[in-house]
Scaffold this active site. Structure first.
Site, PDB file in Angstrom:
ATOM      1  N   ASP A 361     -20.811   3.603 -18.039  1.00 62.08           N
ATOM      2  CA  ASP A 361     -20.920   2.142 -18.107  1.00 62.08           C
ATOM      3  C   ASP A 361     -22.048   1.630 -17.194  1.00 62.08           C
ATOM      4  O   ASP A 361     -22.360   2.241 -16.176  1.00 62.08           O
ATOM      5  CB  ASP A 361     -19.571   1.568 -17.635  1.00 62.08           C
ATOM      6  N   ARG A 437      -9.708  -6.880 -18.373  1.00 67.28           N
ATOM      7  CA  ARG A 437     -10.979  -6.438 -17.795  1.00 67.28           C
ATOM      8  C   ARG A 437     -12.112  -7.397 -18.185  1.00 67.28           C
ATOM      9  O   ARG A 437     -13.198  -6.981 -18.553  1.00 67.28           O
ATOM     10  CB  ARG A 437     -11.312  -5.029 -18.267  1.00 67.28           C
ATOM     11  N   TRP A 471     -16.918   7.118 -26.313  1.00 73.67           N
ATOM     12  CA  TRP A 471     -16.514   5.880 -27.002  1.00 73.67           C
ATOM     13  C   TRP A 471     -15.274   5.335 -26.301  1.00 73.67           C
ATOM     14  O   TRP A 471     -14.197   5.891 -26.429  1.00 73.67           O
ATOM     15  CB  TRP A 471     -16.201   6.216 -28.460  1.00 73.67           C
ATOM     16  N   ASP A 472     -15.441   4.246 -25.590  1.00 76.40           N
ATOM     17  CA  ASP A 472     -14.355   3.716 -24.769  1.00 76.40           C
ATOM     18  C   ASP A 472     -13.705   2.508 -25.430  1.00 76.40           C
ATOM     19  O   ASP A 472     -14.274   1.884 -26.346  1.00 76.40           O
ATOM     20  CB  ASP A 472     -14.925   3.326 -23.393  1.00 76.40           C
ATOM     21  N   CYS A 520     -12.094   7.774 -25.700  1.00 75.12           N
ATOM     22  CA  CYS A 520     -11.576   7.333 -24.407  1.00 75.12           C
ATOM     23  C   CYS A 520     -11.044   5.920 -24.600  1.00 75.12           C
ATOM     24  O   CYS A 520     -11.609   5.139 -25.368  1.00 75.12           O
ATOM     25  CB  CYS A 520     -12.722   7.345 -23.385  1.00 75.12           C
ATOM     26  N   ASP A 542      -8.027   8.443 -16.550  1.00 75.75           N
ATOM     27  CA  ASP A 542      -8.916   8.174 -15.417  1.00 75.75           C
ATOM     28  C   ASP A 542      -8.389   8.805 -14.142  1.00 75.75           C
ATOM     29  O   ASP A 542      -9.024   8.703 -13.084  1.00 75.75           O
ATOM     30  CB  ASP A 542      -9.065   6.662 -15.210  1.00 75.75           C
TER      31      ASP A 542
END
Ligand code: GLA
Length: 733
Positions: A361, A437, A471-472, A520, A542
């Site tokens: 990120d 988030r 790919w989150d 992910c 994580d």
């Protein structure tokens, strides 16, 4: 494999038999599921028709009570009061359906589902049973696939409106299995961020026990996976029935123990807050449920899942490919990434022998923290002035591969994309959006959105410099609604979203088969067979602390082969729980995962250079070994884990012993190896000792001991202190 005679259908291979029959009244009755029968077609159902006070007589048939008769696909509204597999409001405004056998088809192999991921065919046969509610012209096809070489049964269901009025579908499970009166224990995997896939076991209670999701993704709260263990079952013996779903959205798996102790297992899309309207001629296809049966306990079950997932679920292009060792920028640099920082980390990667740099990120326009920019998939002009392709080329010129992080389904309100398309988010009218988030979810029911994201990712990948994509997906869905979907169909949105996601993944992964995609979702918030149909590996959590991760990997291993998982050596003290552990233990916890790497800052890399170099050399040397082998949970207690792994060629055996808290003056512990070759000899690589397979299995191996007087280097002793581990390699000679 599939036989049908005199109204009896049997599916049998060397792992199981599954038998059902058409009753004289047309109801599809379940007969048997379990270890293979010699003559399945001659099996018969236990006796279920008896006079009981209080019994209802289905359609006037004496003592035929659907609350007790095991069925293949139960409905509601007649004499069965348990939760049904199928529930639909018909043209008369009620929800009474009676599905009776109409016809069947047997096909060799298996067809893919349209719009949904599905298990690959090959060496299998498929039986389709067509049921019909004659009064309302509702047709339901039940599809069963049996493979020659897998202990799994794949099921799905499809409804078609053959009438001339609208139907409102509120529930269509992919599969239902009615077990006779049984004593089962449940094992399932639950959790949350950073503690995914924790196992829980319990007796099947009376009433209905449900694991499900209504978060828009399969979720870390309840993995779409359940195991029913017959009473005496354990890790190595006993009958085990398990079920999962090839689906990434809102799922539901329920176990209901009825008034006669009969147990119903339902697997499918969550009926809560779901509805699908079927105009005349419309149909709805459920995702596939997969059932694995083993008579050899949990270990046997896991091995069935592992081989099936490798052979029939994960993409073929990376099936037997070792994964590159890597550095990931997330726990190295978080949002402080820029061209110079990444190139420096690339040099560090080269210096310790790594093979890939993953830019996590923070690389796109304005993304210096998590409050902005999702949606604007172009490089930040200040921090990456030469762009991503140029960076990728520079990294490749250092002999490394290059990977990148994306979160394509999300959007920040502080982004160009939101300014231009505020109506591209999932949002119910008049609701106030909750942020997770700081971000919202894009509306993947809208084809324009899906096409836009496809184009952005396509332009990132089309130059061929990107080898890997992480790919989150970092929030659950709330205030769900789509302006693209009519008011009457708003409860279709979660499933339509998933169909949009699958169409995007399908297009991209077909166009870029040689890009390694990693799944992910804040770790394991969407780790399921649906996502693994497109992506070869997954970041399970994580939680990078080894003790936290051990539990997660142990939980994962019930269903997933560890070669779909990635791991890295993260910082210590750990950023998630503050625990201080050795580099060695941080590596060892993930040693059997396919993808190995590090996520450490410059000074941590420098301080530990020689140990990291050694460990990454080990990871590289064994990267092919970690694909396709057999994993064994030998021991699991509050204070110790012991895992064994045998490579697919049976030539190497790894033994990992993890000790959590150190105790003084402990008794010696021994562990018996399993499934070695009795008459072969095995060389313990670290000290040249030779053992026969027979000895290691029958007499066992002494686990390293904690001694106050020996130094950590002696291989017979554990390193001193807490959270220590030893990994042994044995080679067949
Ligand atoms: C999620 C992922 C992490 C990392 C961050 C980046 O939390 O699970 O591995 O990629 O997002 O924002």
């Amino acid at each position: 494999m599939i036989a049908s005679e005199k109204n009896i259908f049997s599916l049998t291979n060397k792992y199981y038999s599954y038998v059902f029959r058409v009753g004289d009244n047309g109801i599809l009755e379940h007969v048997y599921y379990g270890a293979p029968l010699n003559n399945p077609i001659n099996s018969f159902s236990h006796h279920y028709q008896t006079h009981r006070d209080g019994v209802l007589h289905f359609q006037g048939e004496k003592n035929y009570n659907l609350s007790e008769i095991p069925q293949e696909y139960p409905t509601f509204g007649s004499t069965d009061f348990r939760f049904p597999a199928f529930h639909c409001k018909n043209e008369d405004g009620n929800t009474i359906s009676v599905l009776k056998y109409k016809e069947h088809f047997i096909i060799s192999d298996k067809k893919p589902l349209s719009g949904l991921p599905s298990a690959r065919g090959g060496n299998c046969n498929t039986l389709i049973i067509r049921l019909e509610d004659n009064s309302h012209k509702i047709v339901v096809d039940l599809t069963y696939t049996i493979y020659k070489n897998h202990g799994v049964l794949v099921r799905s269901s499809k409804v078609k409106n053959k009438g001339n009025k609208k139907l409102e579908l509120s529930n269509i499970y992919s599969s239902s299995i009615d077990f006779p009166a049984s004593q089962f224990k449940i094992l399932h995997l639950h959790g949350s961020w950073s503690r995914e896939l924790s196992e829980e076991t319990m007796s099947v209670p009376r009433g209905r026990f449900i694991i499900d999701s209504n978060r828009g993704s399969s979720s870390a709260a309840h993995s779409p996976f359940i195991v029913l263990c017959e009473n005496q079952c354990n890790e190595i013996s006993g009958n085990v029935y398990s079920s999962s779903l090839i689906y990434s959205g809102n799922h539901s798996i329920s176990v209901e123990k009825g008034e006669f102790n009969n147990v119903r297992l339902l697997t499918g899309i969550n009926p809560f807050n779901f509805s699908w309207s079927l105009s005349p001629g419309d149909s709805f296809q459920s995702p596939e449920a997969v059932h694995a049966f083993s008579k050899d306990g949990l270990r046997g079950m896991s091995h069935i899942w592992h081989s099936f997932i490798r052979e029939k679920i994960t993409p073929v292009s990376f099936k037997n490919k070792p994964r590159p060792t890597y550095i990931n920028t997330w726990e190295s640099s978080y949002f402080k990434v820029n061209q110079a920082e990444v190139l420096n980390l690339a040099d560090k990667a080269v210096s310790i022998g790594l093979e890939m740099v993953v830019l996590d990120d923070g690389w796109f326009e304005g993304r210096t923290d998590d409050t902005s920019s999702l949606g604007d998939w172009y490089a930040d002009a200040n921090r990456f002035p030469d762009g991503i392709q140029d960076l990728a080329i520079k990294i490749k010129n250092k002999g490394l591969k290059f990977g990148i992080w994306v979160e394509p389904e999300m959007i920040n309100t502080r982004s160009e994309l939101y300014k231009n398309h505020p109506d591209w988010v999932l949002k119910a009218p008049e609701s106030i959006s909750s942020l997770g988030r700081n971000q919202l979810v894009l509306d993947f029911c809208n084809n324009d959105v899906v096409n836009y994201i496809f184009d952005k990712l396509d332009s990132l990948l089309s130059e061929g410099n990107i080898d890997y994509v992480k790919w989150d997906m970092n929030r659950n869905m709330s205030e769900v609604g789509s302006p693209k979907v009519s008011i009457q169909k708003q409860l279709e949105v979660p499933h339509r979203y998933i169909l949009g996601l699958y169409s995007l993944l399908n297009r991209l992964t077909k166009k870029y088969p040689n890009v390694l995609f990693e799944n992910c979702a804040s770790g394991g918030n969407r780790l399921d067979l649906g996502m693994l149909s497109y992506m070869s590996q997954s970041w399970p959590s994580d939680m990078s602390d080894p003790i936290g991760r051990l539990k997660i990997i142990n939980g994962c291993s019930y269903l997933f082969p560890l070669d779909v998982l990635s791991a890295y050596i993260g910082p210590s003290p750990n950023h998630q729980n503050g625990r201080i552990t050795s580099i060695n233990s941080r590596f060892n916890a993930g040693a059997f995962c396919a993808a190995q790497g590090i996520s450490l800052n410059h000074s941590d890399i420098d301080k530990n250079k020689s140990e990291l170099t050694e460990l990454m050399k080990f990871a590289k040397e064994h990267s092919s070994d970690m694909i396709g082998g057999r994993f064994y949970r030998l021991k699991k207690s509050d204070n110790a884990y012991c895992w064994q792994y045998i490579t697919k060629d049976y030539d190497k055996v790894f033994l990992l012993y993890f000790h959590i808290l150190s105790g003084p003056n402990e008794p010696f512990k021994h562990i018996k190896f399993v499934e070695l070759e009795e008459n072969s000899n095995y060389l313990q690589v670290c000290n040249g000792k030779i053992y026969s397979g027979n000895l290691l299995m029958e007499n066992g191996f002494t686990l390293p001991y904690v001694s106050m007087t020996h130094d950590n280097k002696n291989i017979s002793y554990m390193p001193k202190g807490d959270f220590t581990s030893k990994l042994f390699v044995f080679e067949k000679i």
